[in-house]
Design an enzyme around this catalytic site. Structure first.
Site, PDB file in Angstrom:
ATOM      1  N   LYS A   1      32.867  -9.892 -61.287  1.00  0.00           N
ATOM      2  CA  LYS A   1      34.189  -9.634 -60.710  1.00  0.00           C
ATOM      3  C   LYS A   1      34.628 -10.789 -59.797  1.00  0.00           C
ATOM      4  CE  LYS A   1      33.232  -8.611 -56.248  1.00  0.00           C
ATOM      5  NZ  LYS A   1      31.924  -9.189 -56.179  1.00  0.00           N
TER       6      LYS A   1
ATOM      7  N   ASN B   1      35.980 -15.366 -52.486  1.00  0.00           N
ATOM      8  CA  ASN B   1      36.324 -15.732 -53.850  1.00  0.00           C
ATOM      9  C   ASN B   1      37.839 -15.769 -54.039  1.00  0.00           C
ATOM     10  OD1 ASN B   1      33.698 -15.953 -55.414  1.00  0.00           O
ATOM     11  ND2 ASN B   1      33.407 -14.053 -54.272  1.00  0.00           N
TER      12      ASN B   1
HETATM   13  O1  LIG Z   1      31.408  -8.781 -53.162  1.00  0.00           O
HETATM   14  C1  LIG Z   1      32.402  -8.905 -52.507  1.00  0.00           C
HETATM   15  C2  LIG Z   1      33.076  -7.726 -51.930  1.00  0.00           C
HETATM   16  O2  LIG Z   1      32.498  -6.532 -52.364  1.00  0.00           O
HETATM   17  C3  LIG Z   1      32.973 -10.263 -52.419  1.00  0.00           C
HETATM   18  O3  LIG Z   1      33.105 -10.776 -51.193  1.00  0.00           O
HETATM   19  P1  LIG Z   1      33.317 -12.370 -51.117  1.00  0.00           P
HETATM   20  O4  LIG Z   1      34.371 -12.750 -52.093  1.00  0.00           O
HETATM   21  O5  LIG Z   1      33.749 -12.610 -49.708  1.00  0.00           O
HETATM   22  O6  LIG Z   1      31.977 -12.981 -51.443  1.00  0.00           O
END
Ligand SMILES: O=C(CO)COP(=O)(O)O
Ligand SMILES: NC(=O)C1=CN([C@@H]2O[C@H](COP(=O)(O)OP(=O)(O)OC[C@H]3O[C@@H](n4cnc5c(N)ncnc54)[C@H](O)[C@@H]3O)[C@@H](O)[C@H]2O)C=CC1
Length: 346
Positions: free
Chosen positions: A203, A268
């Site tokens: 994701k 991300n």
């Molecule tokens: O896994 C995430 C949220 O559940 C992603 O967070 P980040 O994009 O900050 O790594």
């Protein structure tokens, strides 16, 4: 199962490790491991991390052997590119009675150089999920993963959310629920650990794409389509890797995808947003001390998709944009005119 009285370990005092430590501290004493002695000293002196007050039940620790000896249940939460080395450090001290539930969302690559990968030589045998790394590097078998819409900043603020513990072992799921569940954190269980790990990692790729669209000033219609078609690509890739579809349609899949692909609190999404605003990859890298996991996952996924001969147009366009500097507007046009002929095609 009676109340769990033992101290629980968290390995990695980054934002998510700290968030997990704070959740655990509602029920148990916590040892929070950092490899950096200054971080250990500072946390124990200030009783804060990332500006958030830490529970008196959390103590930072810099000695991995002591952590492993004091804790049967340990949550490793370090980035995927440091996960294997972390396991090799813990490995000599771990025993079969230990239980590890990791919170890392990415892939491990071993047995191939970056140059060989760039030549297109990556094969599934080179790629492991974090639970696979744990069983490869340690004697621990009772392994689980945490996966769900768990943006650390929101958890640190005390906002409620849910997660999934993926594990083939019911006792791992039950123990994880026991130490983590609260009125701010609902914990589901799922025996499809591979699906939960793949969903959590994949994701991040789509979140980068969603950030790009936002950075480009585009609206919710296109973002919704990216999430919809992105989910299909995640599930298709998951099938090729051996997981079922179901994990992608639960908390670890669509749940985490929506959170990460729509939040400026996600690294991300933010990485993509900055690309969409026209920043260069090198400039973003220089100002993001820990680069978004999705960048690494995108490269690995793209190579494996080629190996499996999968057609994943969003992943393809994101790879072109991120690693080859491909024009974003052309990529969007390509996707809008892509000959998708079936809406739901699995
Ligand atoms: O896994 C995430 C949220 O559940 C992603 O967070 P980040 O994009 O900050 O790594
Ligand atoms: N931040 C978030 O909202 C969420 C993050 N995750 C996942 O958790 C993992 C960690 O993310 P964050 O805590 O956000 O990262 P972070 O960048 O805030 O912290 C990572 C921590 O791990 C430490 N670390 C790195 N390599 C290490 C090693 N080899 N040994 C020991 N410590 C090491 C770093 O020093 C740092 O303290 C990632 O895989 C991420 O995808 C999962 C859910 C939410």
């Amino acid at each position: 199962m009676p109340d769990f009285q033992q101290t629980v370990g968290v390995v990695g005092a980054g934002t998510f490790g700290t968030a997990i430590a704070n959740l655990l501290s509602r029920r148990v004493d916590v040892l929070l491991y950092s490899r950096n002695p200054d971080t250990v000293e500072r946390i124990n002196r200030e009783r804060q991390n990332f500006g958030i007050n830490l529970s008196p039940r959390i103590n930072a620790i810099g000695n991995v052997q002591e952590l492993v000896e004091k804790c049967t249940l340990i949550f490793p939460v370090v980035p995927s590119d440091g996960f294997r080395s972390t396991m090799t450090r813990l490995g000599p001290h771990l025993r079969p009675y230990h239980i590890l539930i990791h919170g890392t969302k990415g892939f491990d690559v071993q047995g191939i150089t970056p140059a060989q990968m760039d030549e297109g030589l990556l094969e599934p045998q080179h790629v492991s999920t974090m639970s696979q790394v744990i069983t490869q590097e340690t004697v621990v078998r009772r392994v689980g993963c945490l996966s769900g819409p768990n943006l650390a900043t929101e958890i640190l603020e005390g906002q409620p959310t849910a997660t999934v513990i993926g594990s083939v072992y019911e006792e791992v799921i039950e123990l994880g629920k026991k130490v983590l569940s609260s009125d701010a954190f609902h914990v589901f269980g799922n025996n499809d650990i591979l699906g939960a790990e793949l969903a959590g990692a994949l994701k991040n790729i789509i979140a980068i794409g969603s950030g790009i669209l936002r950075g480009r000033g585009l609206g919710k219609n296109l973002q919704a389509m990216l999430i919809t078609r992105g989910l299909m690509e995640m599930a298709r890739f998951g099938q090729a890797m051996g997981s079922t579809n179901s994990a992608f349609f639960g908390t670890a899949g669509i749940g985490d995808l929506v959170a990460t692909a729509t939040s400026k609190n996600s690294r991300n999404f933010t990485f993509g947003f900055r690309l969409g605003k026209g920043e260069k990859m090198a400039d973003i890298e220089a100002t993001m001390p820990e680069l978004a996991e999705g960048v690494r996952t995108l490269k690995i996924t793209w190579h494996l998709a080629n190996y499996y001969k999968l057609r994943l147009p969003i992943t393809q366009m994101l790879y072109n944009i991120v690693f080859d500097g491909y024009n974003i507007d052309k990529a969007i046009k390509f996707l809008i005119t892509y000959p998708y002929d079936v809406d739901v095609d699995f």
